[in-house]
Enzyme design. Structure first.
Site, PDB file in Angstrom:
ATOM      1  N   ARG A   1       0.851  -1.176   0.000  1.00  8.51           N
ATOM      2  CA  ARG A   1       0.000   0.000   0.000  1.00  8.51           C
ATOM      3  C   ARG A   1       0.896   1.238   0.000  1.00  8.51           C
ATOM      4  NH1 ARG A   1      -3.193  -2.691  -1.781  1.00  8.51           N
ATOM      5  NH2 ARG A   1      -5.241  -3.354  -0.999  1.00  8.51           N
TER       6      ARG A   1
ATOM      7  N   GLU B   1      -2.329   8.366  -4.466  1.00 10.52           N
ATOM      8  CA  GLU B   1      -2.582   7.468  -5.586  1.00 10.52           C
ATOM      9  C   GLU B   1      -3.901   7.831  -6.238  1.00 10.52           C
ATOM     10  OE1 GLU B   1      -1.623   3.282  -4.967  1.00 10.52           O
ATOM     11  OE2 GLU B   1      -3.363   2.745  -6.197  1.00 10.52           O
TER      12      GLU B   1
ATOM     13  N   HIS C   1      -0.326   0.718 -10.218  1.00  5.73           N
ATOM     14  CA  HIS C   1      -1.064  -0.246  -9.397  1.00  5.73           C
ATOM     15  C   HIS C   1      -1.587  -1.404 -10.260  1.00  5.73           C
ATOM     16  CE1 HIS C   1      -3.522  -0.557  -5.419  1.00  5.73           C
ATOM     17  NE2 HIS C   1      -3.177  -1.756  -5.867  1.00  5.73           N
TER      18      HIS C   1
END
Length: 329
Positions: free
Chosen positions: A239, A268, A287
């Site tokens: 993360r 993000e 991602h």
């Protein structure tokens, strides 16, 4: 014949799962690439029996209180830090997620980032595209060897374990830190447990595989990054907020560490004008660690199955609040 349950799917997911949901539910599927706004989420809350959410969707107490019919939150992700699980538990709402099915694919990509960053693959492509490749040079784009290097794993869950297996194929020394020491895996994989500080000091590559919790938020900060070797490479597929981005920028800019490969970031998505993207010793992917056709299909099917279980009063296949008994109505 009873009415089909009404569900909101907050993004278009692979058809392997979406088709099942549409067959068994009255499905409102958000059609855009970007996630629905908070206002869009809240406008649907009062009419839905279930929701298939993504990490971008805040499933908090306010949303749950606005959704009196809500019987299940099925998160299309292995993580669930976007869901207030205690609030869901208090309200008797089971939460589903999709662990296991993406383990090996994510480990593949973590090792891909490790290799690409170590051997300057992205920088090499940029060099070629810029028309700078005029000859072979003995000092051109010198990277770091992966074979026989030391890999430090922070977190030895499913994905960390698979990383250790891949590292053994490169004859790497694997050291790890985890909140819970796992001596069975040490014996099985030939790996060594060390305190976090020693892992950071000794590793040539540090790969993060920890969930995001209050304890792991900015785990990699100015102090911990300073423990790493100046040639070391940091890889993150866990993360984004596990790393303090300002501290990472300073460490990469100053040469305190050698390079970093990130699949997740804080914030993000990472804005195109973010200062991290000015660095040439950083590789960033959007991602995509679980982004293989087979894995995303499997995630979609598991998310659909968790949704159906919650709607039908059955136990979910994968849930962080298993004590909640799903209700059928």
């Amino acid at each position: 014949m009873p009415d089909k349950p009404k569900v909101f799917v907050t993004r278009i997911i692979p058809d392997a799962g979406l088709r099942l949901i549409r067959e068994r539910c009255e499905a409102d599927v958000w059609p855009d690439l970007n996630p629905p706004s908070r206002a869009e989420l809240m406008s649907r809350a009062g009419q839905i029996d279930g929701i298939v959410s993504l990490l971008t969707d805040g499933m908090d107490a306010e949303f749950m209180d606005a959704a009196p019919r809500l019987r299940v939150i099925s998160n299309y992700a292995v993580g669930y830090d976007n869901v207030d699980v205690p609030a869901a538990t208090q309200r008797g709402i089971p939460v589903g997620h999709t662990p296991g099915v993406l383990t090996e694919t994510t480990a593949d990509f973590a090792f891909t980032l490790l290799m690409a960053t170590a051997r300057m693959v992205v920088q090499g492509m940029d060099y070629v595209r810029a028309g700078k490749w005029t000859t072979w040079g003995p000092l051109l784009l010198l990277g770091q060897d992966v074979h026989h290097a030391a890999l430090g794993l922070v977190g030895l869950g499913r994905i960390g374990t698979e990383m250790a297996k891949r590292a053994k194929g490169f004859d790497m020394r694997v050291i790890y830190f985890d909140a819970f020491r796992q001596q069975d895996k040490e014996a099985e994989l030939g790996i060594e447990f060390l305190p976090l500080e020693d892992v950071l000091r000794q590793a040539d590559f540090v790969s993060l595989h920890t969930p995001l919790t209050p304890e792991t938020h900015h785990l990699m900060n100015a102090r911990t990054l300073a423990l790493m070797k100046p040639t070391a490479i940091l890889v993150n597929t866990s993360r984004g907020p596990v790393i303090d981005p300002d501290a990472l920028y300073d460490a990469l800019k100053s040469g305190a560490i050698g390079a970093a490969g990130l699949d997740v970031t804080e914030p993000e998505p990472l804005p195109a004008d973010h200062k991290l993207l000015t660095l040439d010793n950083l590789v960033v992917a959007p991602h995509i660690a679980s982004a293989s056709v087979a894995t995303r299909d499997a995630m979609a099917v598991l998310a659909a199955e968790n949704l159906f279980a919650g709607l039908e009063g059955r136990a979910l296949q994968a849930t962080p609040n298993p004590t909640v008994k799903p209700r059928f109505s």
